[in-house]
Structure formats: structure tokens, C-alpha cells
Design a protein around this motif. Sequence first.
Motif, mmCIF file in Angstrom:
data_model
loop_
_atom_site.group_PDB
_atom_site.id
_atom_site.type_symbol
_atom_site.label_atom_id
_atom_site.label_comp_id
_atom_site.label_asym_id
_atom_site.label_seq_id
_atom_site.Cartn_x
_atom_site.Cartn_y
_atom_site.Cartn_z
ATOM 1 N N ARG A 1 28.122 26.763 33.290
ATOM 2 C CA ARG A 1 28.377 26.030 34.525
ATOM 3 C C ARG A 1 28.304 27.056 35.645
ATOM 4 N NH1 ARG A 1 32.422 21.297 35.457
ATOM 5 N NH2 ARG A 1 30.971 20.596 33.889
ATOM 6 N N LEU A 2 27.524 26.748 36.655
ATOM 7 C CA LEU A 2 27.308 27.668 37.767
ATOM 8 C C LEU A 2 27.894 27.113 39.055
ATOM 9 C CD1 LEU A 2 23.533 28.495 37.161
ATOM 10 C CD2 LEU A 2 25.514 29.772 36.349
ATOM 11 N N SER A 3 28.239 28.032 39.956
ATOM 12 C CA SER A 3 28.661 27.619 41.286
ATOM 13 C C SER A 3 27.421 27.223 42.083
ATOM 14 C CB SER A 3 29.382 28.769 41.990
ATOM 15 O OG SER A 3 28.462 29.788 42.330
ATOM 16 N N PHE A 4 27.618 26.639 43.242
ATOM 17 C CA PHE A 4 26.499 26.268 44.105
ATOM 18 C C PHE A 4 25.660 27.494 44.451
ATOM 19 C CE2 PHE A 4 24.602 25.196 48.270
ATOM 20 C CZ PHE A 4 23.872 24.085 47.885
ATOM 21 N N GLY A 5 26.307 28.654 44.535
ATOM 22 C CA GLY A 5 25.606 29.902 44.847
ATOM 23 C C GLY A 5 25.021 30.596 43.623
ATOM 24 N N GLY A 6 25.166 30.013 42.434
ATOM 25 C CA GLY A 6 24.565 30.568 41.232
ATOM 26 C C GLY A 6 25.432 31.517 40.441
ATOM 27 N N LYS A 7 26.729 31.603 40.762
ATOM 28 C CA LYS A 7 27.627 32.481 40.015
ATOM 29 C C LYS A 7 28.197 31.725 38.812
ATOM 30 C CE LYS A 7 28.852 35.260 43.998
ATOM 31 N NZ LYS A 7 28.121 34.593 45.070
ATOM 32 N N LEU A 8 28.504 32.465 37.732
ATOM 33 C CA LEU A 8 29.016 31.845 36.511
ATOM 34 C C LEU A 8 30.454 31.374 36.674
ATOM 35 C CD1 LEU A 8 27.669 34.110 33.637
ATOM 36 C CD2 LEU A 8 27.305 31.664 33.925
ATOM 37 N N LEU A 9 30.677 30.117 36.330
ATOM 38 C CA LEU A 9 32.024 29.543 36.351
ATOM 39 C C LEU A 9 32.573 29.327 34.939
ATOM 40 C CD1 LEU A 9 31.477 26.821 39.091
ATOM 41 C CD2 LEU A 9 32.610 29.030 39.354
ATOM 42 N N ARG A 10 31.668 29.135 33.954
ATOM 43 C CA ARG A 10 32.098 28.875 32.581
ATOM 44 C C ARG A 10 30.920 29.074 31.636
ATOM 45 N NH1 ARG A 10 32.852 23.087 31.611
ATOM 46 N NH2 ARG A 10 30.896 23.216 30.497
ATOM 47 N N LEU A 11 31.202 29.581 30.444
ATOM 48 C CA LEU A 11 30.214 29.684 29.374
ATOM 49 C C LEU A 11 30.788 29.048 28.126
ATOM 50 C CD1 LEU A 11 28.891 33.355 29.609
ATOM 51 C CD2 LEU A 11 27.531 31.290 29.843
ATOM 52 N N ASP A 12 29.970 28.301 27.387
ATOM 53 C CA ASP A 12 30.414 27.798 26.090
ATOM 54 C C ASP A 12 29.222 27.697 25.157
ATOM 55 O OD1 ASP A 12 29.408 24.887 25.929
ATOM 56 O OD2 ASP A 12 30.441 24.886 27.851
ATOM 57 N N ILE A 13 29.534 27.691 23.867
ATOM 58 C CA ILE A 13 28.514 27.575 22.837
ATOM 59 C C ILE A 13 29.134 26.877 21.638
ATOM 60 C CG2 ILE A 13 28.994 29.829 21.780
ATOM 61 C CD1 ILE A 13 25.922 30.113 21.409
ATOM 62 N N ALA A 14 28.355 26.045 20.987
ATOM 63 C CA ALA A 14 28.791 25.383 19.761
ATOM 64 C C ALA A 14 28.234 26.175 18.586
ATOM 65 C CB ALA A 14 28.304 23.945 19.720
ATOM 66 N N VAL A 15 29.129 26.656 17.728
ATOM 67 C CA VAL A 15 28.741 27.463 16.580
ATOM 68 C C VAL A 15 28.937 26.622 15.326
ATOM 69 C CG1 VAL A 15 29.210 29.565 15.292
ATOM 70 C CG2 VAL A 15 29.442 29.558 17.773
ATOM 71 N N ASP A 16 27.883 26.521 14.520
ATOM 72 C CA ASP A 16 27.954 25.764 13.277
ATOM 73 C C ASP A 16 28.795 26.543 12.272
ATOM 74 O OD1 ASP A 16 27.578 23.961 11.251
ATOM 75 O OD2 ASP A 16 25.518 24.561 10.840
ATOM 76 N N THR A 17 29.902 25.961 11.824
ATOM 77 C CA THR A 17 30.792 26.637 10.883
ATOM 78 C C THR A 17 30.648 26.111 9.466
ATOM 79 O OG1 THR A 17 32.577 25.098 11.425
ATOM 80 C CG2 THR A 17 32.500 27.171 12.656
ATOM 81 N N ALA A 18 29.724 25.188 9.263
ATOM 82 C CA ALA A 18 29.498 24.658 7.905
ATOM 83 C C ALA A 18 28.886 25.741 7.037
ATOM 84 C CB ALA A 18 28.568 23.445 7.964
#
Length: 64
Positions: free
Chosen positions: A40-57
Motif C-alpha cells: 500500500r503506497l501513499s499518494f506520493g509513492g511512499k510505502l505504508l504497508r507490505l504483506d505477503i501470503a505464504v503457503d504453509t501447506a
Amino acid sequence: MAKKIEHVPTDKYMTLDEIAAFIADARAAGAKGADIPHARLSFGGKLLRLDIAVDTAPSPIRDQ
């Protein structure tokens, strides 16, 4: 089953150290280099949040 790894900044925007911590956590949870994180980025392009789904199976046993 997937496990979601999510990092948010301690201040207003994510720093390089926070991005490095996100990567370390994602790798420790089993993320591979080809996995694609979401941001998720700010209007100016700075990072506000990072996430990733990792398969744990567990991966299937390969025939030899």
C-alpha cells in the motif's frame, strides 16, 4: 493454508530497515524469491504497508 505476513511502519512511512525486517520475516515463514508481495503506497509513492501470503501447506513428496 496460507499465512499472511504483514508489516506496517512505526512512523508514517516504512524505512529501509523495516523493509528488510519484512523480508526476513517472510523468508523465515517460507516465502520464496518468486513470491509477490502486496504494498500500500501513499499518494506520493511512499510505502505504508507490505504483506505477503505464504503457503504453509506441506509440499507433496516427489516420486524418485
